[in-house]
Design an enzyme around this catalytic site. Structure first.
Site, PDB file in Angstrom:
ATOM      1  N   LYS A   1      -6.540  10.052  -0.936  1.00 40.45           N
ATOM      2  CA  LYS A   1      -5.623   9.247  -1.755  1.00 40.45           C
ATOM      3  C   LYS A   1      -6.469   8.366  -2.659  1.00 40.45           C
ATOM      4  CE  LYS A   1      -1.515   6.286  -1.595  1.00 40.45           C
ATOM      5  NZ  LYS A   1      -1.913   5.096  -2.356  1.00 40.45           N
TER       6      LYS A   1
ATOM      7  N   ARG B   1       6.297   0.967  -1.087  1.00 36.51           N
ATOM      8  CA  ARG B   1       7.054  -0.285  -1.090  1.00 36.51           C
ATOM      9  C   ARG B   1       8.559  -0.078  -0.972  1.00 36.51           C
ATOM     10  NH1 ARG B   1       4.369  -3.041  -6.305  1.00 36.51           N
ATOM     11  NH2 ARG B   1       4.151  -0.848  -6.865  1.00 36.51           N
TER      12      ARG B   1
ATOM     13  N   PRO C   1       0.413   5.109   3.335  1.00 32.31           N
ATOM     14  CA  PRO C   1      -0.258   4.200   4.267  1.00 32.31           C
ATOM     15  C   PRO C   1      -0.264   2.795   3.690  1.00 32.31           C
ATOM     16  CG  PRO C   1      -1.870   5.500   3.057  1.00 32.31           C
ATOM     17  CD  PRO C   1      -0.527   6.008   2.643  1.00 32.31           C
ATOM     18  N   MET C   2       0.263   1.823   4.438  1.00 26.59           N
ATOM     19  CA  MET C   2       0.335   0.439   3.961  1.00 26.59           C
ATOM     20  C   MET C   2      -0.200  -0.494   5.028  1.00 26.59           C
ATOM     21  SD  MET C   2       4.041   0.447   2.025  1.00 26.59           S
ATOM     22  CE  MET C   2       4.924   1.337   3.321  1.00 26.59           C
TER      23      MET C   2
ATOM     24  N   ASN D   1       2.327   9.171  -6.529  1.00 23.32           N
ATOM     25  CA  ASN D   1       2.641   7.909  -5.863  1.00 23.32           C
ATOM     26  C   ASN D   1       2.723   6.800  -6.913  1.00 23.32           C
ATOM     27  OD1 ASN D   1       0.769   5.463  -4.080  1.00 23.32           O
ATOM     28  ND2 ASN D   1       2.907   5.911  -3.702  1.00 23.32           N
ATOM     29  N   GLY D   2       3.738   5.952  -6.768  1.00 23.04           N
ATOM     30  CA  GLY D   2       3.871   4.811  -7.662  1.00 23.04           C
ATOM     31  C   GLY D   2       5.243   4.720  -8.279  1.00 23.04           C
ATOM     32  N   ASP D   3       5.987   3.678  -7.900  1.00 19.54           N
ATOM     33  CA  ASP D   3       7.275   3.327  -8.523  1.00 19.54           C
ATOM     34  C   ASP D   3       8.439   4.238  -8.150  1.00 19.54           C
ATOM     35  OD1 ASP D   3       5.740   1.409  -9.758  1.00 19.54           O
ATOM     36  OD2 ASP D   3       5.701   2.389 -11.713  1.00 19.54           O
TER      37      ASP D   3
ATOM     38  N   GLN E   1      -5.837   7.564   8.216  1.00 19.61           N
ATOM     39  CA  GLN E   1      -6.574   7.280   6.982  1.00 19.61           C
ATOM     40  C   GLN E   1      -7.763   6.370   7.266  1.00 19.61           C
ATOM     41  OE1 GLN E   1      -5.434   4.539   3.609  1.00 19.61           O
ATOM     42  NE2 GLN E   1      -4.985   6.483   2.589  1.00 19.61           N
TER      43      GLN E   1
ATOM     44  N   CYS F   1      -7.752   1.731  -2.459  1.00 20.33           N
ATOM     45  CA  CYS F   1      -7.471   0.316  -2.208  1.00 20.33           C
ATOM     46  C   CYS F   1      -8.168  -0.551  -3.242  1.00 20.33           C
ATOM     47  CB  CYS F   1      -7.928  -0.077  -0.809  1.00 20.33           C
ATOM     48  SG  CYS F   1      -7.613  -1.818  -0.453  1.00 20.33           S
TER      49      CYS F   1
END
Length: 347
Positions: free
Chosen positions: A141, A229, A18-19, A204-206, A72, A102
């Site tokens: 999350k 991203r 979710p962004m 999650n991440g990278d 979310q 967040c």
């Protein structure tokens, strides 16, 4: 198969993160078409939902073709979170997800998002309130902790599982890291391999390449990965990862024809959902990412962001096709000019 409540996902599913100001239905549609297994809405303020805030209510829009999809929510008040969960259930998503990750100041100072990581008891109560007010699976999350001295994700994972969450997604940074530095997957792997943990754990991440997805799958044993991203301007990453996991080989990079086709799909959905004025305006932020890597593309981008009708934009896209026929751009890396992803642009 991975199970989240009554949701069945394939082995090692790929989730679209979710962004805020990114993960709207038009963006989700292109990611779903290119291999995303499950997606989430932009995060929604529980208090905004209760106030009937137009922007918050609009984020509840979901479409059948994007299922399974989760909505979310975030907030720091138990009653508001419970009431918002009941509101969310009325639009029939597949699950409710809680944002405890967040890191932006305007969210954290309200005692929401990653701010709740400083009070695990409150996190438990907020989650219990959501679970109590919905029959849908509830997932969370979050991050590793507030800072390097308070990485409390092990306690968080166990306590949230014990009260009934159906899955946990962990961003491998602390709140104080924001989106800087490398994500720490060692601790994510430790959660997954904790003998007490039996719910699905998503990392999650990278994750920005098929090789990294395979490496992290094998090294840390997570049930799946969440991609944020790396999907902006490059929704092909989902199918690229799937193909690599299955065959050990890379799919060809997307051609200019494929890139323009996705732009058109994204734009049409944006127009249908938001209307012509807002749909065209908000699409402008995406052209740079979809067309990154093309030589001398600046002129075309400049024209695209000034045009006000689909027909005019489509004519420029036809020029792009003719000009770059046969050219294959290198893989896109995220460079959103208007602001950072996830909740960085939270209002």
């Amino acid at each position: 198969m991975i199970k989240i409540g009554n949701i069945s996902l394939p082995e090692f599913p790929l989730l679209l993160a979710p962004m805020e100001d990114v993960s709207d239905p038009p963006f989700r549609s292109v990611c779903k078409s290119n291999g995303a297994d499950m997606m989430y809405t932009e995060f929604i303020s529980s208090e905004g939902l209760i106030r009937d805030a137009i922007k918050s209510r609009r984020k509840l829009d979901i479409f059948e073709e994007e299922r399974p999809v989760g909505i979310q929510i975030f907030g720091g008040d138990e009653e508001a979170m419970g009431m918002s969960a009941a509101i969310v259930e009325t639009v029939n998503p597949d699950l409710v997800d809680i944002n405890f990750g967040c890191p932006v100041k305007k969210v954290v100072t309200k005692g929401a998002g990653a701010g709740v990581l400083r009070d695990v008891d409150l996190m438990v109560r907020l989650t219990q309130s959501v679970i109590k007010h919905t029959q849908l699976p509830v997932t969370v999350k979050t991050r590793l902790g507030w800072d390097d001295d308070t990485k409390n994700i092990e306690e968080v994972a166990e306590r949230l599982q014990d009260i009934g969450i159906a899955a946990l997604s962990i961003h491998g940074r602390t709140r104080c890291q924001m989106y800087k530095g490398l994500a720490d997957w060692e601790l994510i792997g430790k959660i997954k391999n904790n003998p007490r943990i039996h719910i699905p754990i998503f990392g999650n991440g990278d994750i920005d390449s098929p090789e990294k997805a395979l490496e992290y799958k094998n090294r840390y044993g997570v049930d799946g990965v969440m991609i944020g991203r790396a999907a902006i301007g490059y929704p092909w990453i989902f199918n690229e990862i799937k193909h690599f996991l299955q065959t050990g080989e890379h799919l060809p990079l997307p051609t200019v024809q494929q890139r323009v086709a996705v732009i058109r799909q994204h734009l049409k959905h944006s127009l249908n959902w938001k209307g012509p004025k807002v749909g065209i305006f908000e699409m402008r932020r995406h052209y740079t990412n979809y067309l990154k890597g093309f030589p001398n593309i600046k002129e075309f981008r400049s024209r695209l962001v000034q045009l006000n009708t689909y027909e005019e934009i489509d004519e420029v896209l036809e020029e792009v096709l003719r000009t770059y026929d046969g050219f294959v751009a290198e893989k896109n890396l995220w460079t959103f000019a208007e602001g950072a992803p996830n909740c960085e642009t939270a209002k």
